[in-house]
Design a protein around this motif. Structure first.
Motif, PDB file in Angstrom:
ATOM      1  N   GLU A 177       0.838  -1.206   0.000  1.00 40.05           N
ATOM      2  CA  GLU A 177       0.000   0.000   0.000  1.00 40.05           C
ATOM      3  C   GLU A 177       0.879   1.264   0.000  1.00 40.05           C
ATOM      4  OE1 GLU A 177      -3.424   1.381  -0.785  1.00 40.05           O
ATOM      5  OE2 GLU A 177      -3.112  -0.776  -0.502  1.00 40.05           O
ATOM      6  N   GLY A 178       1.917   1.218   0.838  1.00 37.10           N
ATOM      7  CA  GLY A 178       2.822   2.360   0.959  1.00 37.10           C
ATOM      8  C   GLY A 178       3.520   2.679  -0.345  1.00 37.10           C
ATOM      9  N   LEU A 179       3.723   1.679  -1.178  1.00 33.33           N
ATOM     10  CA  LEU A 179       4.414   1.882  -2.458  1.00 33.33           C
ATOM     11  C   LEU A 179       3.561   2.670  -3.441  1.00 33.33           C
ATOM     12  CD1 LEU A 179       6.097  -1.605  -2.963  1.00 33.33           C
ATOM     13  CD2 LEU A 179       7.198   0.551  -2.338  1.00 33.33           C
ATOM     14  N   LYS A 180       2.255   2.740  -3.173  1.00 34.15           N
ATOM     15  CA  LYS A 180       1.360   3.478  -4.076  1.00 34.15           C
ATOM     16  C   LYS A 180       1.414   4.984  -3.818  1.00 34.15           C
ATOM     17  CE  LYS A 180      -1.930  -0.328  -4.557  1.00 34.15           C
ATOM     18  NZ  LYS A 180      -3.130  -0.892  -3.916  1.00 34.15           N
ATOM     19  N   GLN A 181       1.944   5.320  -2.635  1.00 33.58           N
ATOM     20  CA  GLN A 181       2.020   6.734  -2.246  1.00 33.58           C
ATOM     21  C   GLN A 181       2.869   7.532  -3.243  1.00 33.58           C
ATOM     22  OE1 GLN A 181       3.375   7.068   1.918  1.00 33.58           O
ATOM     23  NE2 GLN A 181       3.916   9.184   1.392  1.00 33.58           N
ATOM     24  N   LYS A 182       2.464   8.747  -3.523  1.00 36.26           N
ATOM     25  CA  LYS A 182       3.179   9.604  -4.464  1.00 36.26           C
ATOM     26  C   LYS A 182       4.490  10.094  -3.821  1.00 36.26           C
ATOM     27  CE  LYS A 182       1.867  11.891  -8.450  1.00 36.26           C
ATOM     28  NZ  LYS A 182       1.130  11.229  -9.535  1.00 36.26           N
ATOM     29  N   SER A 183       5.553  10.031  -4.561  1.00 36.27           N
ATOM     30  CA  SER A 183       6.811  10.609  -4.065  1.00 36.27           C
ATOM     31  C   SER A 183       6.973  12.004  -4.645  1.00 36.27           C
ATOM     32  CB  SER A 183       7.992   9.737  -4.470  1.00 36.27           C
ATOM     33  OG  SER A 183       8.290   9.956  -5.840  1.00 36.27           O
ATOM     34  N   GLN A 184       7.950  12.734  -4.105  1.00 35.52           N
ATOM     35  CA  GLN A 184       8.155  14.123  -4.543  1.00 35.52           C
ATOM     36  C   GLN A 184       8.600  14.213  -6.009  1.00 35.52           C
ATOM     37  OE1 GLN A 184      10.309  16.054  -1.466  1.00 35.52           O
ATOM     38  NE2 GLN A 184       9.293  17.997  -1.814  1.00 35.52           N
ATOM     39  N   SER A 185       9.037  13.093  -6.560  1.00 36.02           N
ATOM     40  CA  SER A 185       9.475  13.065  -7.967  1.00 36.02           C
ATOM     41  C   SER A 185       8.285  13.093  -8.913  1.00 36.02           C
ATOM     42  CB  SER A 185      10.268  11.783  -8.224  1.00 36.02           C
ATOM     43  OG  SER A 185       9.403  10.660  -8.122  1.00 36.02           O
ATOM     44  N   GLY A 186       7.096  12.839  -8.362  1.00 38.53           N
ATOM     45  CA  GLY A 186       5.919  12.721  -9.222  1.00 38.53           C
ATOM     46  C   GLY A 186       5.537  11.265  -9.417  1.00 38.53           C
ATOM     47  N   LEU A 187       6.532  10.398  -9.339  1.00 32.54           N
ATOM     48  CA  LEU A 187       6.285   8.955  -9.451  1.00 32.54           C
ATOM     49  C   LEU A 187       5.747   8.430  -8.123  1.00 32.54           C
ATOM     50  CD1 LEU A 187       9.692   7.883 -11.096  1.00 32.54           C
ATOM     51  CD2 LEU A 187       7.525   8.318 -12.280  1.00 32.54           C
ATOM     52  N   SER A 188       5.043   7.295  -8.173  1.00 30.65           N
ATOM     53  CA  SER A 188       4.709   6.615  -6.922  1.00 30.65           C
ATOM     54  C   SER A 188       5.999   6.039  -6.364  1.00 30.65           C
ATOM     55  CB  SER A 188       3.694   5.506  -7.169  1.00 30.65           C
ATOM     56  OG  SER A 188       4.331   4.424  -7.826  1.00 30.65           O
ATOM     57  N   MET A 189       5.992   5.690  -5.063  1.00 24.46           N
ATOM     58  CA  MET A 189       7.187   5.105  -4.456  1.00 24.46           C
ATOM     59  C   MET A 189       7.615   3.859  -5.247  1.00 24.46           C
ATOM     60  SD  MET A 189       8.005   7.059  -1.927  1.00 24.46           S
ATOM     61  CE  MET A 189       7.259   8.322  -0.881  1.00 24.46           C
ATOM     62  N   GLY A 190       6.621   3.029  -5.622  1.00 23.65           N
ATOM     63  CA  GLY A 190       6.917   1.797  -6.366  1.00 23.65           C
ATOM     64  C   GLY A 190       7.568   2.101  -7.702  1.00 23.65           C
ATOM     65  N   GLU A 191       6.988   3.047  -8.439  1.00 23.93           N
ATOM     66  CA  GLU A 191       7.555   3.430  -9.741  1.00 23.93           C
ATOM     67  C   GLU A 191       8.959   4.004  -9.574  1.00 23.93           C
ATOM     68  OE1 GLU A 191       3.305   4.821 -11.832  1.00 23.93           O
ATOM     69  OE2 GLU A 191       4.543   6.264 -10.726  1.00 23.93           O
ATOM     70  N   GLY A 192       9.129   4.788  -8.505  1.00 24.28           N
ATOM     71  CA  GLY A 192      10.432   5.405  -8.239  1.00 24.28           C
ATOM     72  C   GLY A 192      11.490   4.356  -7.946  1.00 24.28           C
ATOM     73  N   ILE A 193      11.128   3.391  -7.123  1.00 26.90           N
ATOM     74  CA  ILE A 193      12.074   2.328  -6.766  1.00 26.90           C
ATOM     75  C   ILE A 193      12.489   1.559  -8.020  1.00 26.90           C
ATOM     76  CG2 ILE A 193      12.229   0.089  -5.572  1.00 26.90           C
ATOM     77  CD1 ILE A 193      10.576   1.435  -3.282  1.00 26.90           C
ATOM     78  N   LYS A 194      11.511   1.349  -8.901  1.00 27.16           N
ATOM     79  CA  LYS A 194      11.816   0.659 -10.164  1.00 27.16           C
ATOM     80  C   LYS A 194      12.789   1.516 -11.000  1.00 27.16           C
ATOM     81  CE  LYS A 194       8.552  -2.183 -11.774  1.00 27.16           C
ATOM     82  NZ  LYS A 194       7.219  -2.504 -12.341  1.00 27.16           N
ATOM     83  N   ALA A 195      12.546   2.832 -11.011  1.00 22.88           N
ATOM     84  CA  ALA A 195      13.380   3.747 -11.811  1.00 22.88           C
ATOM     85  C   ALA A 195      14.843   3.729 -11.374  1.00 22.88           C
ATOM     86  CB  ALA A 195      12.826   5.171 -11.734  1.00 22.88           C
ATOM     87  N   ILE A 196      15.104   3.416 -10.101  1.00 21.14           N
ATOM     88  CA  ILE A 196      16.501   3.401  -9.640  1.00 21.14           C
ATOM     89  C   ILE A 196      17.043   1.969  -9.557  1.00 21.14           C
ATOM     90  CG2 ILE A 196      16.374   5.607  -8.403  1.00 21.14           C
ATOM     91  CD1 ILE A 196      16.070   3.973  -5.773  1.00 21.14           C
TER      92      ILE A 196
END
Lengths: 442, 442
Positions: A177-196
């Motif tokens: 659930e927490g991974l769905k939260q929006k990060s400051q990058s604009g991506l969700s936490m999950g999408e952001g983690i994938k990006a790195i």
């Protein structure tokens, strides 16, 4: 200055050796731990090299987690780790982990590091210093062909500024659930983690178990002004403060600012002003390092010519003791009740769900850092961290501690954030020698 | 109650007649001015009829100038004016003007009225009472076949709430540039005026010249709580306060709310709180009816965990004396300088361009209203208007005055705005008899 201290404190070193008995082998062979010293120039150079990632034309740095600047900064860091033979890997949460073998690889690893992401318009030292100093430790050991007993791990936690996501993941505190939260990058936490380069689908698979880690150490800038003000070189962090937030609502009565005489008003902003001063008085009325802040305020309807009918504020209290936070809040509540009565307003508190409990660091590690720093000739102070850090999460599964160095003017999360090269070098030397000291413990 | 007062005040009436000598013919023929009395029931009924225009399903009224609700409310009013034989026309600024001939139409007209537009989520009495009471005066004269010496004009000013646009236009204070300004309806002032039947291209052509008008009278709710609190029936307005706005900026230093100890902060919001209290103290330290308000505040960056670095506030001071406003501001400036020093912040004031000068009403008209009200058996109080009104602009070209009636709880610009039917009736009777009194003057 440092050399003079070294001589002056020779007896203190001997005392450290005698009392704590953990540096015996080194003190016997070198007369002073060992001859290892970090390369301060290299640390400073790398601070500025990393600062280039996310720097805009006005000289402001924004290396928010999961953005292009973060990805490029991480790539630069990974490259250095490779050169240092640390065989870096990225875990499911996007944390970068570099390993250095010990003499006995069945021993639990000594882990250290920090983070390299940055708040928008942030500074060059927060997280970065601890990361670069950790790499420096590895390189100094390499250059001196020194193999520790324990294996070592350099960990760069992902997205510290956006909610200590990497360290929380490592201890199992991030949910799907927490991974769905929006990060400051604009991506969700999950999408952001994938990006790195992480693997959010399997976020649970890299959880470190309790007692998997021999010790965790993080060198960091103080982000406050105490060390500089008191002219102390090394802060030994006794704990990371608990944080509680309340949304405070004051209801008065909005009315015509021209037609309503002064004695007939129920001015929510005037009541809020008294409340803000009361918060300051309560927090400063008690001895200690607690802090209390009203950092946000909104007024309704919010016009020159209307008496404020409603005010919503954010109240934050931080302290190392959860009981003290409650005690201070109780006093603030009492003051608020008196203000509400006198100003004919209603004051309500809504405690927010995001509170974090105080996290004390490991007492033995505190002692080792203090002894080490003193042996190196540095003045020390046992202090709290008013800011949150990855260390508070790792502390749940391993003995964990932090080393602070002075921040000039106490400024942080700002382009004006600054720490002197000599202080960074001192901190890195304390990190290095603390690691070598605890390597001798089991 | 009223009848008892009539008897009790018979001597006062006689006094009024003797001293001012302006009611001779009426007092001789009827023993008490004349037999004319307004129809209070009709006034009350029409208040609620007009309130339907702009009313939403929750019972909140929004009849913002130039909107559909305003246009429909105006159409309803124009229809009533037609029925009353007032031959209504719309001037270039969208003001509705209804005329009733006098015995001597070379005399300058006696003008009276108010406005029927409303602030968003406003009340049913502000402006509306004065408009409906003015129409009531015309109808009572019609029903009693009474022709005044002077011609009469009922004026409903357009867009009072959005900047007294109609009355400003009538005295030549609206420029072509001003018409480009956005109104609350979303339309520009020019577009809005066109929407209600005005002719913004020729806005300058309907300017009334100085001494074109014999007298201007406006009946209005007090919008404050003084008359109700002091149990007084009629307020005689001695003037409309001047208003000065300052944008107040406090610059502190934004820093980490966790890591920055209490004694090392430059908290702009804490300084702002002291400032807001100082404003209240300065304003209430001096005898008089001056008011001072901080009605808006914004804080930067505005987060739970950041010490406020910058605060921008709106300061407003109102008083009948421009000198007193300056004197109070001087004191506030001094207090601000002390707060800035103590809190290590900078406080700056930017005086806004929109200030309005105090506008005193005509002394003779004040006296006539007071005498008339007393003769009718009402208690009176000489008071200021803390709110702005069309009267302040018309006062620049003609003798102008205002009659106030109590507002329950002093509430205005709110759905809770309320005035009792009996108070409205009283006010309308004072308006009627004042018009008849000044009709006897030249």
């Amino acid at each position: 200055m440092k050399r003079r201290n070294f001589i002056k404190n020779a007896s203190l070193t001997a005392l450290g050796v005698t009392v704590f008995g953990i540096m015996d082998s080194y003190s016997k062979s070198t007369g002073f731990f060992n001859n290892l010293k970090v390369n301060g120039k290299r640390i400073e150079t790398r601070i500025f090299e990393l600062a280039k990632f996310g720097l805009d034309e006005k000289g402001h740095g924004t290396r928010v987690a999961y953005t292009k600047a973060d990805i490029e900064g991480r790539a630069w860091f990974i490259e250095l780790m490779k050169k240092a033979g640390l065989d870096p890997t990225i875990d499911t949460a996007g944390n970068i982990i570099g390993k250095r073998k010990g003499k006995n690889n069945s021993l639990k690893p000594i882990c250290f590091g920090s983070h390299i992401d940055m708040v928008p318009d942030g500074g060059n030292y927060d997280g970065t210093l601890g990361s670069i100093a950790a790499l420096e430790v590895m390189e100094i050991l390499n250059e001196n062909n020194m193999i520790t007993e324990h294996p070592l791990e350099l960990i760069i936690f992902s997205n510290e500024e956006g909610g200590t996501i990497g360290s929380k993941s490592m201890v199992g505190d991030i949910t799907t659930e927490g991974l769905k939260q929006k990060s400051q990058s604009g991506l969700s936490m999950g999408e952001g983690i994938k990006a790195i380069g992480g693997n959010p689908e399997n976020i649970q698979t890299y959880i470190r178990k309790k007692r998997d880690i021999h010790a965790w150490l993080e060198l960091h800038i103080e982000q406050g002004g105490i060390l500089e003000k008191e002219n102390i070189q090394i802060g030994v962090v006794e704990g990371i403060v608990g944080i509680v937030h309340w949304e405070v609502t004051i209801e008065g009565f909005a009315n015509h600012a021209g037609a309503t005489q002064m004695n007939m008003r129920q001015d929510a902003l005037l009541a809020a002003s008294k409340f803000i001063i009361a918060v300051n008085e309560v927090i400063t009325s008690v001895k200690g390092t607690q802090v209390g802040t009203v950092g946000k305020i909104a007024v309704q309807p919010g016009a020159y010519n209307v008496i404020p009918g409603k005010v919503i504020m954010g109240l934050e209290i931080r302290d190392l003791s959860a009981e003290k936070i409650e005690m201070l809040f109780k006093q603030i509540e009492n003051r608020a009740a008196a203000i509400a009565k006198e100003s004919k307003t209603k004051i309500n508190f809504a405690r927010q769900a995001n509170e974090s409990k105080p996290a004390l660091t490991d007492k033995k590690l505190q002692q080792t850092i203090k002894t080490t720093a003193k042996a190196l000739g540095f003045t020390t102070k046992l202090m709290q961290s008013g800011a949150g850090h990855d260390t508070q999460h790792i502390g749940a599964i391993a003995p964990a501690a932090m080393i602070f160095i002075p921040s000039i003017g106490g400024i942080s999360h700002s382009p004006k954030e600054f720490s002197k090269a000599v202080d960074m070098e001192n901190g890195a030397n304390v990190l290095l020698q603390t690691i070598l000291s605890i390597d001798k413990t089991s």
